[in-house]
Design a protein around this motif. Structure first.
Motif, mmCIF file in Angstrom:
data_model
loop_
_atom_site.group_PDB
_atom_site.id
_atom_site.type_symbol
_atom_site.label_atom_id
_atom_site.label_comp_id
_atom_site.label_asym_id
_atom_site.label_seq_id
_atom_site.Cartn_x
_atom_site.Cartn_y
_atom_site.Cartn_z
ATOM 1 N N LEU A 219 -28.947 -4.529 -16.758
ATOM 2 C CA LEU A 219 -28.195 -4.304 -18.004
ATOM 3 C C LEU A 219 -27.123 -3.242 -17.787
ATOM 4 O O LEU A 219 -25.990 -3.375 -18.259
ATOM 5 N N LEU A 220 -27.476 -2.192 -17.075
ATOM 6 C CA LEU A 220 -26.516 -1.136 -16.757
ATOM 7 C C LEU A 220 -25.358 -1.696 -15.940
ATOM 8 O O LEU A 220 -24.195 -1.374 -16.195
ATOM 9 N N ALA B 227 -39.412 -4.463 -15.184
ATOM 10 C CA ALA B 227 -38.810 -3.701 -16.289
ATOM 11 C C ALA B 227 -37.658 -2.835 -15.789
ATOM 12 O O ALA B 227 -36.595 -2.767 -16.414
ATOM 13 N N ASP B 228 -37.859 -2.168 -14.645
ATOM 14 C CA ASP B 228 -36.792 -1.331 -14.071
ATOM 15 C C ASP B 228 -35.609 -2.184 -13.625
ATOM 16 O O ASP B 228 -34.452 -1.813 -13.824
ATOM 17 N N LYS C 30 -33.585 -3.210 -16.673
ATOM 18 C CA LYS C 30 -32.766 -2.082 -17.171
ATOM 19 C C LYS C 30 -31.562 -1.855 -16.263
ATOM 20 O O LYS C 30 -30.438 -1.655 -16.750
ATOM 21 N N ASP C 31 -31.806 -1.877 -14.956
ATOM 22 C CA ASP C 31 -30.712 -1.655 -14.008
ATOM 23 C C ASP C 31 -29.654 -2.744 -14.108
ATOM 24 O O ASP C 31 -28.449 -2.466 -14.052
ATOM 25 N N LEU D 108 -30.395 4.684 -10.152
ATOM 26 C CA LEU D 108 -29.941 5.243 -11.423
ATOM 27 C C LEU D 108 -29.354 6.634 -11.223
ATOM 28 O O LEU D 108 -28.313 6.965 -11.797
#
Length: 161
Positions: A126-127, A119-120, A123-124, A12
């Motif tokens: 989705l990014l 979860a991470d 999120k990654d 990130l």
């Protein structure tokens, strides 16, 4: 769970650093700004390639061929920065998309692998889907456009030369 990956090697943070970097942020400009930057880079390469084009075709006798050769040189020059942009964004995409992250604790000799929590990873990914894939698509289309431009330039040289 605490992330053992050093801050500067976390995907990130690599993404944030990349999108704010002077050169790499060009890929995220608005369409008109992006095209303007590409056109200016291409013109710069045309100017740099003009002496070579003059040695191949004399502008006073064969203006069209000179313009074609200089334009082809500009397009070849433009491929390099686009490939560099594509490479940088691809690297960050791969790091964000991967469930495991390779990192170096204090140097090249002590590499480790860390598995992202679900979860991470979600999120990654989705990014990647909403931020990075559109940039990658834009860069791939740009590369394809340059290749088409090169093909047209070379074929026009063969037809009119």
């Amino acid at each position: 769970m605490t992330c053992p990956v050093p801050k500067e090697q976390q995907p990130l943070n690599e993404y944030i650093e990349l999108k704010e970097a002077f050169f790499y942020r060009w890929a995220k400009l608005t369409r008109s700004q992006y095209l303007r930057v590409l056109a200016l880079m291409w013109l710069g390469f045309v100017v740099l390639f003009s002496p070579v084009a003059m040695s191949i075709e004399s502008p006073s006798r064969h203006l069209w061929q000179f313009i074609c050769v200089a334009s082809i040189g500009g397009a070849v020059g433009l491929i390099l920065p686009v490939l560099l942009l594509l490479s940088g964004w691809s690297h960050v995409k791969q790091r964000l998309d991967s469930p495991k992250i390779f990192y170096e604790e204090s140097g090249w000799y002590d590499g480790q692998t860390w598995e992202k929590p679900e979860a991470d990873l979600a999120k990654d990914r989705l990014l990647v889907t909403y931020e990075i894939k559109p940039v990658m698509t834009r860069l791939q289309k740009t590369l394809l456009g340059i290749i088409v431009f090169l093909a047209l330039g070379i074929s026009s040289l063969n037809i009119f030369g």
